[in-house]
Design a protein around this motif. Structure first.
Motif, PDB file in Angstrom:
ATOM      1  N   THR A   1       0.837  -1.203   0.000  1.00 52.49           N
ATOM      2  CA  THR A   1       0.000   0.000   0.000  1.00 52.49           C
ATOM      3  C   THR A   1       0.872   1.253   0.000  1.00 52.49           C
ATOM      4  O   THR A   1       1.754   1.398   0.850  1.00 52.49           O
TER       5      THR A   1
ATOM      6  N   CYS B   1      -4.656   6.056  -8.987  1.00 51.38           N
ATOM      7  CA  CYS B   1      -5.494   4.912  -9.368  1.00 51.38           C
ATOM      8  C   CYS B   1      -5.085   4.302 -10.710  1.00 51.38           C
ATOM      9  O   CYS B   1      -5.573   3.222 -11.078  1.00 51.38           O
TER      10      CYS B   1
ATOM     11  N   GLY C   1      -3.032   1.237  -9.383  1.00 51.66           N
ATOM     12  CA  GLY C   1      -3.614   0.213  -8.524  1.00 51.66           C
ATOM     13  C   GLY C   1      -4.948   0.644  -7.964  1.00 51.66           C
ATOM     14  O   GLY C   1      -5.387   1.783  -8.164  1.00 51.66           O
ATOM     15  N   GLU C   2      -5.588  -0.280  -7.259  1.00 53.07           N
ATOM     16  CA  GLU C   2      -6.904  -0.015  -6.691  1.00 53.07           C
ATOM     17  C   GLU C   2      -6.786   0.857  -5.447  1.00 53.07           C
ATOM     18  O   GLU C   2      -5.849   0.713  -4.658  1.00 53.07           O
TER      19      GLU C   2
ATOM     20  N   ARG D   1      -7.401   2.124  -1.700  1.00 53.35           N
ATOM     21  CA  ARG D   1      -7.608   1.419  -0.436  1.00 53.35           C
ATOM     22  C   ARG D   1      -8.121   2.399   0.611  1.00 53.35           C
ATOM     23  O   ARG D   1      -7.839   3.594   0.545  1.00 53.35           O
TER      24      ARG D   1
ATOM     25  N   VAL E   1      -3.350   3.660  -2.234  1.00 55.58           N
ATOM     26  CA  VAL E   1      -3.620   2.707  -3.311  1.00 55.58           C
ATOM     27  C   VAL E   1      -2.729   1.484  -3.124  1.00 55.58           C
ATOM     28  O   VAL E   1      -1.656   1.560  -2.521  1.00 55.58           O
TER      29      VAL E   1
ATOM     30  N   GLU F   1       0.138  -2.221  -7.795  1.00 57.60           N
ATOM     31  CA  GLU F   1       0.133  -3.535  -8.413  1.00 57.60           C
ATOM     32  C   GLU F   1       1.518  -3.973  -8.874  1.00 57.60           C
ATOM     33  O   GLU F   1       1.811  -5.168  -8.922  1.00 57.60           O
TER      34      GLU F   1
ATOM     35  N   GLU G   1      -9.293  -4.860   3.128  1.00 61.11           N
ATOM     36  CA  GLU G   1      -9.626  -5.527   1.872  1.00 61.11           C
ATOM     37  C   GLU G   1     -10.916  -6.335   2.008  1.00 61.11           C
ATOM     38  O   GLU G   1     -11.722  -6.424   1.076  1.00 61.11           O
TER      39      GLU G   1
END
Length: 333
Positions: free
Chosen positions: A231, A249, A252-253, A255, A264, A267, A303
């Motif tokens: 993260t 973003c 990655g997604e 958080r 985020v 990834e 998550e």
């Protein structure tokens, strides 16, 4: 005892509120099982059913091989319990309370005295044994409560948030005692906590409960691996938060994070940081602070539930109080 604690579809309702919603548990012999979750999630309600203080609305539970409803007396004879709201007579001394506990368990006088001295030494209260408990600190009371729960040498020990309110040194001392109990005596421990570090340090496996349901279960290493990427957390001026999130973003997604911070899951890991920071610089966005953290139990919970645990660095103030399950445990008689 292959499974000192087992629950099947365990449910507890208080009127229209479902505090525990169909929980299944299977705790192995000699295991420290951490039950993790925020206030109001159903931790204490679940414990009170397992120790026979509450009757399940539905489902079955077996502790030390006995049904918690039909064989409640046998369950009580085989477990030790230290709850948050334990009542300890402040006018008695630690030694007196331990000897009284021995009498209540039908332990002979000489054996009771011997166990009392051994337990006082084990929890570091020998020097304070003849002081009235009303003069004990919070940490000393917790350790005495643990000794009382161990007087009859139980097969299974239930601890409900045992370190809440303790100072850091008292918390570390209690952790060390729990490790010794588990290692030397093979005691199975069911530990509820809202502290991430406590679960990470002590538990062989953890179950994460939220809104009355177990949302994740497993050993801490496996659960962290399931989260995957690290993260990245960024602090920027409030006026740039939206633009920063838009750029971040791409890598990655998002958080869950506290207000005003962007987080985020990267990834591609740390290798993506250079490009992300370059894009922010191109937009004239100054990064005031950044962190790159490997997956933690807090990330596992986030998550699974979309929010942070109370007490974590990223916990959003007031989030727990707004949760629909909050307050359910307050209905316990």
């Amino acid at each position: 005892m292959a499974e000192p604690i087992r629950a099947e579809g365990l449910v507890r309702r208080f009127g229209d509120i479902t505090a525990v919603d169909g929980i299944d548990l299977a705790i192995n012999e000699g295991e420290i099982y951490g039950f993790l979750g925020p206030n109001g999630a159903g931790k204490s309600t679940c414990v009170r059913m397992l120790v026979t203080l509450l009757t399940p609305t539905a489902g079955k539970a077996y502790v030390a091989g006995f049904d918690v409803v039909s064989d409640a007396n046998m369950v009580r004879a085989n477990i030790g319990v230290a709850l948050q709201d334990a009542a300890i007579d402040p006018l008695m001394t630690g030694r007196e309370l331990l000897r009284l506990q021995a009498v209540l368990h039908g332990i002979g006088k000489s054996e009771g005295e011997e166990r009392s001295e051994r337990l006082l030494d084990r929890v570091g209260l020998t020097d304070a044994a003849d002081r009235r408990v009303g003069q004990y600190s919070g940490g000393m009371r917790r350790r005495l409560d643990l000794a009382l729960a161990l007087m009859h040498e139980p097969n299974v020990l239930f601890l409900d948030e045992p370190t809440t309110g303790l100072d850091p040194m008292s918390r570390l001392n209690l952790w060390e005692e729990l490790r010794r109990l588990n290692t030397e005596l093979g005691t199975t421990v069911f530990l509820t906590t809202q502290y991430l570090e406590e679960a990470d340090e002590l538990a062989h496996r953890i179950g994460i409960i939220d809104d009355g349901k177990i949302v994740r279960e497993g050993d801490t290493g496996t659960l962290k691996e399931q989260v995957g990427c690290p993260t990245l957390r960024l602090d920027v001026d409030p006026e740039h938060v939206e633009a920063t999130m838009e750029i971040a973003c791409k890598f990655g997604e998002p958080r869950p994070s506290r207000s005003g911070r962007v987080a985020v899951g990267l990834e591609q890991g740390a290798s993506a940081m250079t490009e992300l920071l370059r894009l922010l610089d191109d937009r004239g966005i100054v990064v005031q602070h950044l962190e790159l953290d490997e997956p933690s139990l807090d990330d596992v919970f986030a998550e699974a539930t979309g929010r942070r645990l109370e007490g974590s660095s990223e916990h959003v103030a007031g989030e727990i109080a707004e949760d629909g399950s909050a307050g359910a445990e307050g209905l316990i008689p």
